[in-house]
Design a protein around this motif. Structure first.
Motif, short mmCIF file in Angstrom:
data_model
loop_
_atom_site.label_atom_id
_atom_site.label_comp_id
_atom_site.label_asym_id
_atom_site.label_seq_id
_atom_site.Cartn_x
_atom_site.Cartn_y
_atom_site.Cartn_z
N GLY A 55 51.46 85.71 40.67
CA GLY A 55 50.97 86.01 39.54
C GLY A 55 51.91 85.47 38.37
N VAL A 56 53.18 84.86 39.01
CA VAL A 56 54.14 84.33 37.94
C VAL A 56 53.89 82.76 37.85
CG1 VAL A 56 56.53 84.14 37.36
CG2 VAL A 56 55.97 86.10 38.84
N PRO A 57 53.76 82.50 36.71
CA PRO A 57 53.74 80.98 36.27
C PRO A 57 54.78 80.30 36.60
CG PRO A 57 52.73 82.25 34.45
CD PRO A 57 53.55 83.24 35.11
N ILE A 58 54.71 78.89 37.41
CA ILE A 58 56.13 78.30 37.91
C ILE A 58 56.63 77.59 36.89
CG2 ILE A 58 56.96 76.64 39.41
CD1 ILE A 58 54.52 77.77 41.65
N GLY A 59 55.54 77.07 35.96
CA GLY A 59 55.98 76.03 35.02
C GLY A 59 56.52 74.72 35.32
N ILE A 60 57.44 74.05 34.67
CA ILE A 60 57.84 72.76 35.03
C ILE A 60 59.31 72.58 35.03
CG2 ILE A 60 55.56 71.71 34.28
CD1 ILE A 60 57.21 70.66 31.95
N SER A 61 59.90 73.69 35.09
CA SER A 61 61.30 73.59 34.89
C SER A 61 62.24 72.79 36.16
CB SER A 61 62.03 75.00 34.73
OG SER A 61 61.80 75.94 35.53
N ASN A 62 61.48 72.91 37.15
CA ASN A 62 62.19 72.17 38.54
C ASN A 62 62.29 70.75 38.39
OD1 ASN A 62 62.35 74.43 40.23
ND2 ASN A 62 60.34 74.51 40.64
N LEU A 63 61.69 70.32 37.41
CA LEU A 63 61.92 68.72 36.90
C LEU A 63 63.36 68.63 36.37
CD1 LEU A 63 58.46 67.78 35.15
CD2 LEU A 63 59.15 67.24 37.60
N TRP A 64 64.05 69.54 36.03
CA TRP A 64 65.34 69.45 35.50
C TRP A 64 66.44 70.41 35.89
CZ3 TRP A 64 60.99 70.06 31.96
CH2 TRP A 64 61.19 71.47 31.58
N ASN A 65 65.96 71.36 36.38
CA ASN A 65 66.93 72.54 36.68
C ASN A 65 67.75 72.10 37.78
OD1 ASN A 65 66.41 74.10 34.82
ND2 ASN A 65 64.94 75.51 35.77
N ASN A 66 67.45 71.24 38.77
CA ASN A 66 68.16 71.17 40.03
C ASN A 66 68.98 69.81 40.11
OD1 ASN A 66 67.02 73.38 41.61
ND2 ASN A 66 65.36 72.49 40.79
N GLY A 67 70.02 69.85 39.11
CA GLY A 67 70.70 68.57 39.11
C GLY A 67 70.26 67.53 37.91
N GLY A 68 69.28 67.90 37.21
CA GLY A 68 68.95 66.83 36.31
C GLY A 68 67.55 65.98 36.82
N PHE A 69 67.20 65.32 35.78
CA PHE A 69 66.02 64.53 36.22
C PHE A 69 66.55 63.12 37.00
CE2 PHE A 69 62.52 61.58 35.20
CZ PHE A 69 61.42 62.52 35.16
#
Length: 485
Positions: A184-198
């Motif tokens: 039930g927790v929206p994942i969002g799109i932060s994985n696109l930049w959270n792990n070392g950047g784009f």
């Protein structure tokens, strides 16, 4: 009158309908690599792989528009081999046709071998060679029945791939926005930049990944080969080609965006296909079996396309005088049966060799296929540029499906391909293709002259262009061929 037959005298049956061509245009851009091999490209580039697919998509669109311009005016099965022969010279057509034929033979060898592995997922006791043999025999029979049978099989193969991707994208978006399947927790799109950047691996990452991305699209030029047997090519070919870019953006960039948003890029591929992982999160227990079925159909689709394409290439090479005349014969169903059977036979021999020849030797052979993709795209762009130079300004205005941005889009695409070859040479994994590819062309050129093919192919194969009074000067084409040497 030349002893070489006119390519416009092709007697192939125009049995491919618009829905066949449209789905082939989609299926040609979606291979096994998207389902199983995308993890390696992501590992190399990280989230910036999205840029790679977008950039490569634009370049492929330019290349397809160049092919489309010629295919609509000259709808023949030999496609860019016939166009290279007509507008660059007989040697160019010979090299393009045989190189493309060999590319599909090698590709199908690998795909058919993989069929045995996919079948073993459900039936481990079935010998891999038996599955491979059954696949080649079945698809050869399909191609011998009628071109419409080939189109029907390809339609359903492509539909399976498209449906799977669309479902995965929809499920992924639901997880991203609502958290369904994630507690039930929206994942969002932060994985696109959270792990070392784009650009986690800098610019080197997407540069190296660009090679993998580009070759994921090899086969998309099959649309041009179908032009010789398409109903209403003036309408169908432009429609299919114009949708190439949007389909690449949806199916490749869209699916990669969802995958990269759902999982940290460094973890993708560590626990199997990201497609399987996504389906499992939604409680689909048979996810592995579903994806295995999809990649099986993708491999069969590739083999089906390979049998179709190699048969048409041999057929047109025969009309050009660059292959034995027997390949130019058609069956009662108006398909090049001899060319199809010979090509299928080579595929089976290749599957056998794949089991007995040392892996390193086989890698050298398959590297020619890697080189052939770039070579074919380059010849398409060059042939279209040569074609334009044969036209008067009045004739250019009458072109039914003109190349977008000519000639600048050609120049941009050629520069892209040259950079691609340089990257291939710099990478240890693909350097062999840049070395073996030219050697392959050298062997073909030596055979061309040692067996007198240049004497039989000195007259340009004339292709009929509706509404154009004159499209090429044979003497100019012969001079162009000599300049290549």
């Amino acid at each position: 009158m030349s002893e070489i037959e006119n390519v416009s005298s092709e007697d192939l049956h125009r049995g491919l309908e618009e829905r066949h061509i449209q789905m082939m245009a989609i299926g040609g851009a979606i291979g096994v690599g998207l389902f199983l091999g995308s993890a390696m490209a992501i590992k190399t580039a990280g989230p910036s792989i999205l840029f790679c697919y977008a950039i490569a998509g634009v370049i492929l669109f330019f290349i397809m528009r160049a092919l489309g311009e010629m295919a609509v005016e000259n709808p023949v099965a030999g496609s860019f081999s016939a166009y290279a022969s007509e507008f660059i010279g007989p040697l160019a057509g010979y090299l393009t046709g045989w190189t493309y034929w060999f590319m599909w033979i090698v590709t199908c060898m690998a795909e058919v071998t993989a069929v045995g592995i996919y079948v073993n997922f459900w039936f481990p006791s079935v010998p891999q060679w038996a599955s491979a043999l059954a696949a080649v025999v079945l698809l050869t029979l399909v191609n011998l029945i009628a071109v419409k049978a080939f189109g029907e099989f390809e339609f359903w193969f492509a539909l399976i791939k498209v449906t799977t991707i669309v479902v995965m994208i929809i499920l992924g978006i639901v997880m991203i926005t609502t958290g369904f399947g994630n507690g039930g927790v929206p994942i969002g799109i932060s994985n696109l930049w959270n792990n070392g950047g784009f650009f986690p691996n800098g610019l080197k990452g997407p540069a190296l990944a660009m090679v993998m991305v580009a070759f994921a699209f090899v086969g998309i030029e099959l649309i041009g080969v179908t032009a010789g047997e398409a109903k209403n090519p003036d309408k169908v070919i432009p429609s299919a080609i114009n949708k190439v870019l949007i389909r690449i953006l949806i199916f490749y960039v869209g699916s990669m965006f969802v995958i990269l948003a759902l999982y940290p890029w460094a973890t993708i591929g560590t626990s199997g296909s990201p497609f399987v992982t996504t389906f499992v999160k939604f409680g689909i227990g048979a996810a592995a079996g579903i994806v295995n079925f999809v990649v099986l159909t993708a491999a069969l689709s590739s083999c089906n396309s390979g049998i179709f394409t190699t048969g048409r290439m041999l057929y047109n090479l025969s009309l050009q005088g660059s292959a034995p005349k027997m390949f130019g014969k058609l069956s009662k169903a108006q398909v090049p049966s001899t060319a199809i059977l010979i090509s299928a036979g080579f595929m089976l021999i290749g599957v056998l060799l794949n089991y007995v020849v040392p892996a390193k030797v086989f890698a050298y052979v398959t590297s020619v296929a890697t080189f052939a993709g770039v070579f074919s795209w380059f010849m398409i762009l060059l042939a279209q540029m040569k074609y334009r130079k044969t036209l008067t300004p009045e004739q250019v205005k009458k072109i039914k499906f003109p190349m977008k941005g000519y000639p600048y889009s050609n120049y941009i695409s050629i520069v892209f391909l040259v950079i691609l070859v340089i990257i291939m040479f710099m990478s240890p994994d693909t350097r062999v293709a840049v070395i073996v590819g030219p050697l392959w062309l050298g062997v073909l050129v030596a055979y061309y002259y040692s067996n007198g093919l240049h004497k039989r192919s000195t007259v340009t194969v004339k292709a009929h262009v509706p509404e154009f009074e004159k499209i090429a000067n044979p003497a100019t084409a012969v001079n162009d061929a000599n300049e290549m040497l």
